[in-house]
Design a protein around this motif. Structure first.
Motif, short mmCIF file in Angstrom:
data_model
loop_
_atom_site.label_atom_id
_atom_site.label_comp_id
_atom_site.label_asym_id
_atom_site.label_seq_id
_atom_site.Cartn_x
_atom_site.Cartn_y
_atom_site.Cartn_z
N PRO A 82 0.81 -1.22 0.00
CA PRO A 82 0.00 0.00 0.00
C PRO A 82 0.84 1.27 0.00
CG PRO A 82 0.03 -0.94 2.19
CD PRO A 82 0.78 -1.91 1.30
N ILE A 83 2.17 1.15 0.12
CA ILE A 83 3.05 2.31 0.09
C ILE A 83 3.26 2.72 -1.36
CG2 ILE A 83 5.34 3.21 0.63
CD1 ILE A 83 5.41 1.14 2.94
N LYS A 84 2.75 3.89 -1.73
CA LYS A 84 2.79 4.34 -3.12
C LYS A 84 3.75 5.49 -3.37
CE LYS A 84 -0.57 1.41 -3.86
NZ LYS A 84 -0.25 0.09 -4.45
N ALA A 85 4.21 6.15 -2.31
CA ALA A 85 5.11 7.28 -2.49
C ALA A 85 5.89 7.53 -1.20
CB ALA A 85 4.35 8.54 -2.89
N VAL A 86 7.04 8.17 -1.36
CA VAL A 86 7.85 8.62 -0.23
C VAL A 86 8.25 10.06 -0.51
CG1 VAL A 86 9.95 8.28 1.12
CG2 VAL A 86 8.77 6.29 0.13
N ALA A 87 8.06 10.94 0.46
CA ALA A 87 8.50 12.34 0.35
C ALA A 87 9.55 12.60 1.40
CB ALA A 87 7.31 13.29 0.54
N LEU A 88 10.65 13.23 1.00
CA LEU A 88 11.80 13.44 1.87
C LEU A 88 11.93 14.91 2.26
CD1 LEU A 88 14.35 11.30 -0.20
CD2 LEU A 88 12.98 10.56 1.78
N THR A 89 12.23 15.15 3.54
CA THR A 89 12.41 16.53 3.99
C THR A 89 13.85 16.99 3.87
OG1 THR A 89 12.75 15.85 6.30
CG2 THR A 89 10.48 16.36 5.61
N ASN A 90 14.79 16.05 3.81
CA ASN A 90 16.20 16.40 3.61
C ASN A 90 16.97 15.14 3.24
OD1 ASN A 90 16.64 15.03 6.05
ND2 ASN A 90 16.83 16.91 7.25
N GLY A 91 18.29 15.24 3.15
CA GLY A 91 19.10 14.10 2.76
C GLY A 91 19.76 13.39 3.92
N ASP A 92 19.34 13.65 5.16
CA ASP A 92 19.95 13.00 6.31
C ASP A 92 19.84 11.48 6.19
OD1 ASP A 92 20.55 15.45 7.38
OD2 ASP A 92 19.04 15.38 8.97
N SER A 109 6.79 6.21 -5.92
CA SER A 109 7.44 7.46 -6.34
C SER A 109 8.21 8.07 -5.17
CB SER A 109 6.40 8.47 -6.84
OG SER A 109 5.71 7.97 -7.97
N VAL A 110 9.31 8.73 -5.49
CA VAL A 110 10.09 9.47 -4.50
C VAL A 110 10.01 10.96 -4.84
CG1 VAL A 110 12.38 9.90 -3.53
CG2 VAL A 110 11.67 7.56 -4.06
N GLN A 132 12.63 2.85 -13.69
CA GLN A 132 11.36 2.57 -14.37
C GLN A 132 10.25 2.19 -13.39
OE1 GLN A 132 14.10 0.76 -14.53
NE2 GLN A 132 13.72 -1.42 -14.86
N LEU A 133 10.65 1.78 -12.18
CA LEU A 133 9.67 1.43 -11.14
C LEU A 133 9.55 2.51 -10.08
CD1 LEU A 133 10.51 -2.35 -10.50
CD2 LEU A 133 8.54 -1.41 -11.73
N VAL A 134 10.64 3.23 -9.85
CA VAL A 134 10.68 4.22 -8.77
C VAL A 134 11.11 5.57 -9.36
CG1 VAL A 134 11.57 4.76 -6.48
CG2 VAL A 134 11.30 2.37 -7.18
N PRO A 135 10.18 6.31 -9.95
CA PRO A 135 10.54 7.63 -10.48
C PRO A 135 10.85 8.60 -9.36
CG PRO A 135 8.17 7.28 -10.61
CD PRO A 135 8.77 5.97 -10.19
N ARG A 136 11.79 9.50 -9.63
CA ARG A 136 12.19 10.51 -8.65
C ARG A 136 11.68 11.87 -9.12
NH1 ARG A 136 18.40 8.40 -7.34
NH2 ARG A 136 17.81 6.19 -7.12
N MET A 137 10.87 12.48 -8.30
CA MET A 137 10.15 13.69 -8.67
C MET A 137 10.68 14.86 -7.84
SD MET A 137 8.08 11.81 -10.53
CE MET A 137 6.71 12.83 -11.01
#
Length: 309
Positions: A82-92, A109-110, A132-137
């Motif tokens: 069910p995890i469809k996306a990850v959003a990052l607040t920084n590069g830590d 998606s990232v 192709q599976l994990v696009p970076r946005m």
């Protein structure tokens, strides 16, 4: 909108594996008032079926195992999430290393700032996440972006905005001003439910509540905020590290310039501390510092805490 705190601790979690401070000794011993915490992350869903993670901690596998809503559902294919996306607040490290737990040829998606995406691209270990599976946005600043992943509209939008902070430790340039930090190295995120317009803020790392941030948060329904340290010098005083909170890029809870004082006039309906370091005395639910934070209207985030907005 459903929100679950997957991890409420700072880098290293609580107890930290190599830390013998009073707090870590107490939680290992099972003393009253202490609860273990994994490293900082949230999960959010508009429909209870499809989820976006806000940061991906090194403890992500453990966090997923503890959250039934993040497991494949009965009737799903043999490989599903069910995890469809990850959003990052920084590069830590404590916010990106968990991406490697999601490497099993699963689409999602990232979303991150350009500089964070560049740091990921420069490290070949992250190529295990097939493009192709994990696009970076790339997240534009101060623009609401609809969240999608694995072909699913998540019913949420995300607005990223820069907050005072510091570049990730492993990217520091000690010869440059402020170690090479640029705007966007540390982000706050506003998550907005498409249907209702309800929203909340997630800011697990922040060096200062400046005027721009205060204006943005005024009257908010819900804010998850940086609770790394209670005192500016607590890491030094406890013999853990020779760095102040300011040097680490984290505002303190206490003091005239601390987050409790800064939030007091903002009228935020619900305030929850996350990213709490193992040195922080608020981790002891029976401490004076814990009582001070609660008296100031703050909740102390805990793993597994769920909020509906």
């Amino acid at each position: 909108m459903r929100i679950r705190i997957l991890g409420s601790g700072a880098g290293g979690g609580f107890p930290q594996w190599n830390c013998n401070c009073a707090n870590c000794r107490a939680v290992r011993a099972g003393e009253a008032g202490f609860s273990a915490r994994t490293q900082s992350s949230l999960a959010v869903s508009a429909d209870g079926a499809n989820w976006v993670l806000l940061n991906a901690s090194p403890d992500l596998r453990e966090q997923i195992a503890a959250a039934a809503q993040l497991a494949p559902a009965e009737g799903d294919p043999v490989r599903a999430s069910p995890i469809k996306a990850v959003a990052l607040t920084n590069g830590d490290v404590d916010h990106v290393a968990g991406l490697l737990n999601l490497r099993e040829a699963q689409p999602f998606s990232v979303y991150a700032a350009g500089r964070v995406l560049s740091a990921l691209a420069a490290n070949p270990i992250f190529t295990i996440l097939q493009p192709q599976l994990v696009p970076r946005m790339e997240l534009p600043m101060d623009e609401a972006v609809p969240l999608h992943g694995a072909g699913v509209d998540l019913g949420l939008s995300i607005r990223a905005f820069p907050v005072p902070g510091k570049i990730a430790l492993y990217l520091e340039d000690k010869s440059a001003p402020n170690f090479g930090t640029s705007a966007g190295d540390t982000l706050g995120l506003q998550i907005i439910e498409t249907k209702t317009g309800a929203s909340f803020f997630y800011i697990p790392g922040c060096a200062k509540v400046d005027d721009a941030l205060a204006a943005r948060l005024r009257g908010a329904a819900l804010v998850f905020f940086d609770g790394t340290l209670f005192h500016e010098n607590e890491m030094i005083e406890q013999g853990l590290m020779g760095k102040t909170g300011s040097r680490m890029g984290h505002v303190n809870m206490s003091g005239a310039d601390g987050s409790m004082a800064a939030f007091a006039p903002l009228g935020v309906a619900r305030k929850i501390y996350v990213h709490i370091n193992n040195s922080n005395p608020v981790l002891n639910a029976n401490s004076p510092e814990h009582a001070i934070a609660r008296d100031a209207g703050w909740e102390i985030g805990a793993d597994g805490m769920e909020v509906t907005l």
